[in-house]
Design a protein around this motif. Structure first.
Motif, PDB file in Angstrom:
ATOM      1  N   TYR A  21       7.849  -4.031  11.070  1.00 22.18           N
ATOM      2  CA  TYR A  21       7.718  -3.434   9.726  1.00 22.18           C
ATOM      3  C   TYR A  21       8.368  -2.051   9.636  1.00 22.18           C
ATOM      4  O   TYR A  21       9.187  -1.798   8.759  1.00 22.18           O
ATOM      5  N   ARG A  37       6.611   8.888  -1.309  1.00 22.42           N
ATOM      6  CA  ARG A  37       5.248   8.831  -0.738  1.00 22.42           C
ATOM      7  C   ARG A  37       4.661  10.242  -0.679  1.00 22.42           C
ATOM      8  O   ARG A  37       3.509  10.456  -1.023  1.00 22.42           O
ATOM      9  N   GLY A  52      -4.764  -1.312   2.074  1.00 16.77           N
ATOM     10  CA  GLY A  52      -3.585  -1.919   2.725  1.00 16.77           C
ATOM     11  C   GLY A  52      -2.710  -0.878   3.390  1.00 16.77           C
ATOM     12  O   GLY A  52      -1.490  -0.865   3.210  1.00 16.77           O
ATOM     13  N   GLU A  73      -7.389  -1.568   6.147  1.00 18.28           N
ATOM     14  CA  GLU A  73      -6.297  -2.505   6.468  1.00 18.28           C
ATOM     15  C   GLU A  73      -6.927  -3.774   7.038  1.00 18.28           C
ATOM     16  O   GLU A  73      -7.587  -3.734   8.083  1.00 18.28           O
ATOM     17  N   ALA A 100      -8.673  -5.301  -0.357  1.00 19.91           N
ATOM     18  CA  ALA A 100      -8.850  -4.571  -1.621  1.00 19.91           C
ATOM     19  C   ALA A 100      -9.766  -5.342  -2.569  1.00 19.91           C
ATOM     20  O   ALA A 100     -10.314  -4.763  -3.505  1.00 19.91           O
ATOM     21  N   GLU A 101      -9.931  -6.640  -2.318  1.00 18.75           N
ATOM     22  CA  GLU A 101     -10.799  -7.442  -3.196  1.00 18.75           C
ATOM     23  C   GLU A 101     -12.274  -7.273  -2.862  1.00 18.75           C
ATOM     24  O   GLU A 101     -13.130  -7.716  -3.628  1.00 18.75           O
ATOM     25  N   THR A 116       0.194   1.834  -1.837  1.00 15.10           N
ATOM     26  CA  THR A 116       1.659   1.821  -1.781  1.00 15.10           C
ATOM     27  C   THR A 116       2.114   0.472  -1.238  1.00 15.10           C
ATOM     28  O   THR A 116       1.810   0.113  -0.108  1.00 15.10           O
TER      29      THR A 116
END
Ligand SMILES: C[S@@+](CC[C@H](N)C(=O)[O-])C[C@H]1O[C@@H](n2cnc3c(N)ncnc32)[C@H](O)[C@@H]1O
Length: 216
Positions: A21, A37, A52, A73, A100-101, A116
């Motif tokens: 990544y 950022r 995240g 995360e 996030a849910e 982000t």
């Protein structure tokens, strides 16, 4: 709602994606994303949650005077890298394994949520935005940089056509989401600007950058 384990089984490609990544992102970071950022998270205040948080690209950019920084995360290979980044930065923050849910924090307990390049990837965007609204105090802010559906009908058509292969390549990322409309539908008032993410495929180049406040 999905648990963090349900978000990602440890699929081999997703683990490779986590491993490469930072390298995949590096040119875009040099060509503007890092400065975006920096400008975004400079506005974080008080008790702050980043959803995240990935490999920790924002970790060393936060103001020093936050009351608390929590980095969520859900994908273990990403979270391991995040924890290493945190240790090497010396930044005071705690990491949590959460989507996030389903944010494991009380209602109205945060001043700032940072997202982000995450609302493209969450499985249930509405549920994630409702959760963000729940944990923010009245007047609390969501700071975001997200890649979104293009304004160009031609590019948007390609985003629709290629969204399935792109999702498999990019560990769950949906390239065709109208995230700004969803932020408004979730009851936020947003100020935003549009930008172009450099050095990435056109499918994910259209960016929205902004601050959204819960209306309640
Ligand atoms: C494209 S990466 C962005 C990482 C980091 N925020 C950044 O700016 O580089 C998307 C991240 O969202 C995480 N993610 C996936 N599903 C999620 C969910 N349901 N809730 C929160 N984060 C999720 C992924 O594991 C990954 O770390």
């Amino acid at each position: 709602m999905p648990t963090s384990e349900a978000v990602h089984g440890e699929h081999r490609w997703d683990s490779v994606f986590a491993a490469i990544y930072d390298r995949m992102m590096s040119r875009g970071e040099r060509l503007g994303m890092r400065e975006r950022r920096r400008a975004l998270v400079a506005d974080a205040t008080g008790r702050t949650l980043e959803i995240g948080a990935g490999t920790g690209a924002n970790v060393d950019l936060y103001p020093d005077d936050l009351d608390e920084l929590i980095l969520a995360e859900p994908f273990a290979p990403m979270r391991r890298r995040l924890e290493r980044k945190l240790q090497s930065s010396g930044r005071a923050a705690r990491t949590i394994d959460a989507t996030a849910e389903a944010i494991p924090l009380p209602e109205s307990s945060l001043d700032t949520v940072v997202s982000t390049l995450v609302l493209c990837t969450v499985d249930f965007q509405r549920a994630a935005l409702a959760e963000i609204a729940r944990v923010l105090r009245p007047g609390g802010q969501l700071l975001f940089i997200e890649h979104v559906r293009s304004h160009s009908p031609r590019v948007a058509r390609w985003q629709d056509r290629l969204q399935t292969p792109w999702r498999h390549f990019a560990a769950g990322c949906r390239c065709n989401r109208d995230t700004l409309a969803e932020i408004a539908a979730a009851g936020f008032s947003a100020q935003h600007e549009r930008a172009v993410w450099q050095a990435v495929p056109p499918l994910v180049a259209p960016l929205v950058i902004g601050r959204a406040v819960v209306d309640r």
